[in-house]
Design a protein around this motif. Sequence first.
Motif, mmCIF file in Angstrom:
data_model
loop_
_atom_site.group_PDB
_atom_site.id
_atom_site.type_symbol
_atom_site.label_atom_id
_atom_site.label_comp_id
_atom_site.label_asym_id
_atom_site.label_seq_id
_atom_site.Cartn_x
_atom_site.Cartn_y
_atom_site.Cartn_z
ATOM 1 N N UNK A 49 0.616 -1.135 0.072
ATOM 2 C CA UNK A 49 0.050 0.033 -0.062
ATOM 3 C C UNK A 49 0.668 1.147 0.052
ATOM 4 N N UNK A 50 0.519 2.258 -0.774
ATOM 5 C CA UNK A 50 1.437 3.470 -0.905
ATOM 6 C C UNK A 50 1.505 4.211 0.341
ATOM 7 N N UNK A 51 0.773 4.371 1.279
ATOM 8 C CA UNK A 51 1.012 4.991 2.643
ATOM 9 C C UNK A 51 1.981 4.118 3.349
ATOM 10 N N UNK A 52 2.005 2.724 3.334
ATOM 11 C CA UNK A 52 3.028 2.137 4.075
ATOM 12 C C UNK A 52 4.329 2.020 3.363
ATOM 13 N N UNK A 101 -0.427 14.778 4.794
ATOM 14 C CA UNK A 101 -0.777 13.211 4.809
ATOM 15 C C UNK A 101 -1.903 12.710 5.299
ATOM 16 N N UNK A 102 -2.168 12.975 6.645
ATOM 17 C CA UNK A 102 -3.338 12.656 7.160
ATOM 18 C C UNK A 102 -4.482 13.155 6.665
ATOM 19 N N UNK A 103 -4.591 14.225 6.254
ATOM 20 C CA UNK A 103 -5.744 14.883 5.677
ATOM 21 C C UNK A 103 -6.081 13.952 4.218
ATOM 22 N N UNK A 104 -4.928 13.785 3.441
ATOM 23 C CA UNK A 104 -5.272 12.964 2.092
ATOM 24 C C UNK A 104 -5.535 11.589 2.430
ATOM 25 N N UNK A 231 9.690 9.564 10.380
ATOM 26 C CA UNK A 231 9.236 8.155 11.164
ATOM 27 C C UNK A 231 8.598 8.423 12.142
ATOM 28 N N UNK A 232 8.890 9.244 12.960
ATOM 29 C CA UNK A 232 8.498 9.525 14.328
ATOM 30 C C UNK A 232 6.746 10.076 14.003
ATOM 31 N N UNK A 233 6.677 10.896 13.157
ATOM 32 C CA UNK A 233 5.468 11.491 12.693
ATOM 33 C C UNK A 233 4.663 10.401 12.203
ATOM 34 N N UNK A 239 0.236 5.776 11.536
ATOM 35 C CA UNK A 239 0.429 4.410 11.866
ATOM 36 C C UNK A 239 0.657 3.426 10.691
ATOM 37 N N UNK A 240 1.492 4.317 9.901
ATOM 38 C CA UNK A 240 1.740 3.469 8.659
ATOM 39 C C UNK A 240 3.156 2.753 8.489
ATOM 40 N N UNK A 241 3.980 2.700 9.392
ATOM 41 C CA UNK A 241 5.410 2.512 9.494
ATOM 42 C C UNK A 241 5.311 0.850 9.654
ATOM 43 N N UNK A 242 6.079 -0.006 8.877
ATOM 44 C CA UNK A 242 6.075 -1.297 8.906
ATOM 45 C C UNK A 242 7.622 -1.710 9.217
ATOM 46 N N UNK A 243 7.721 -1.985 10.596
ATOM 47 C CA UNK A 243 9.124 -2.226 10.719
ATOM 48 C C UNK A 243 9.872 -3.373 10.417
ATOM 49 N N UNK A 244 8.761 -4.414 10.001
ATOM 50 C CA UNK A 244 9.320 -5.659 9.472
ATOM 51 C C UNK A 244 9.854 -5.454 7.970
ATOM 52 N N UNK A 245 9.087 -4.625 7.282
ATOM 53 C CA UNK A 245 9.335 -4.244 6.002
ATOM 54 C C UNK A 245 10.609 -3.392 6.067
#
Length: 304
Positions: A49-52, A101-104, A231-233, A239-245
């Motif tokens: 997914x683009x956000x992730x 980003x959150x608005x979009x 990254x913190x934001x 909530x889109x940070x996938x640490x495994x990826x």
Amino acid sequence: MDIYLPIAGLSVNALMIIGLGGAVGFLTGLIGVGGGFLTTPILIFYGIPPAVAVASSTTQITGTSVSGVLAHRRRKGVDYRMGAVIIAGGVLGATLGGFLFRFLQGSGQIDTAIAILYVLLLGSIGFLMAREASTALGFIKRKDAQSKKKPRHNPLIASLPMRWRFYRSGLYISPLAPLALGFVSGILTVLLGVGGGFIVVPAMIYLLGMSANVVVGTSLLQILFVTGATTLIHATTTKSVDIVLATLLLIGSVVGAQFGVRLAQKAKPELLRLFLAIICLGVALRMALGLGWRPSEIYTVQLL
């Protein structure tokens, strides 16, 4: 070997993702630019997914920029005062970018916005880079040099008030210019998952007039802090940070960069820039087709 990405919500081939990180890291070491502007669209092509893809790419860039900053610090190739000003602007820009980003994302337009921005960004960068490399290689006739000597930095920047001395860069300019540069870079970092080096570095050279021996190190310093803030934001808002990826990409990019650096010492720089320009134009074309090409089946059903 399949592995589940908890935030992306799908299973991927771990070796494929590591290989992707390795390829981008190879290009980073080969050509000397951050690979974030290629990582994100390639992840999107793969099905992430683009956000992730955006949020996880910034995490990878944060990790890979640490070693670069340390290397340039050892040879005194970092202007910390200039870097601090650009970082301040970058953090402000990243904060605003987080709201955008959150608005979009809330309006359901984030995927389209990311694709459009990448088409415009990669298309323009690829075209300019291809023209410059083709001129250097003699494919395009070079224009006669102007008789007048160009000023070291842009006249508009030279006219800005409140000048500061940046001793390491050899500049006496207003901090408003690097602050604005960092602000734009911060917004792009959040929205597109890029480090911003491919914009910051040329701007440092051609607009600010910085000394060449501190440009790369100072750029990496701002990338380190701005992508860390990004990254913190993303982790706290979208909530889109996938640490495994991000970890898989980081493993591949660290290894790939070492091979890229070795090859870069033997290859011709102009050919490398032309190669990167072709890649940028190809990715931009692929994303443009994705925006306008209607699939044979608009809806699909996936069995879990």
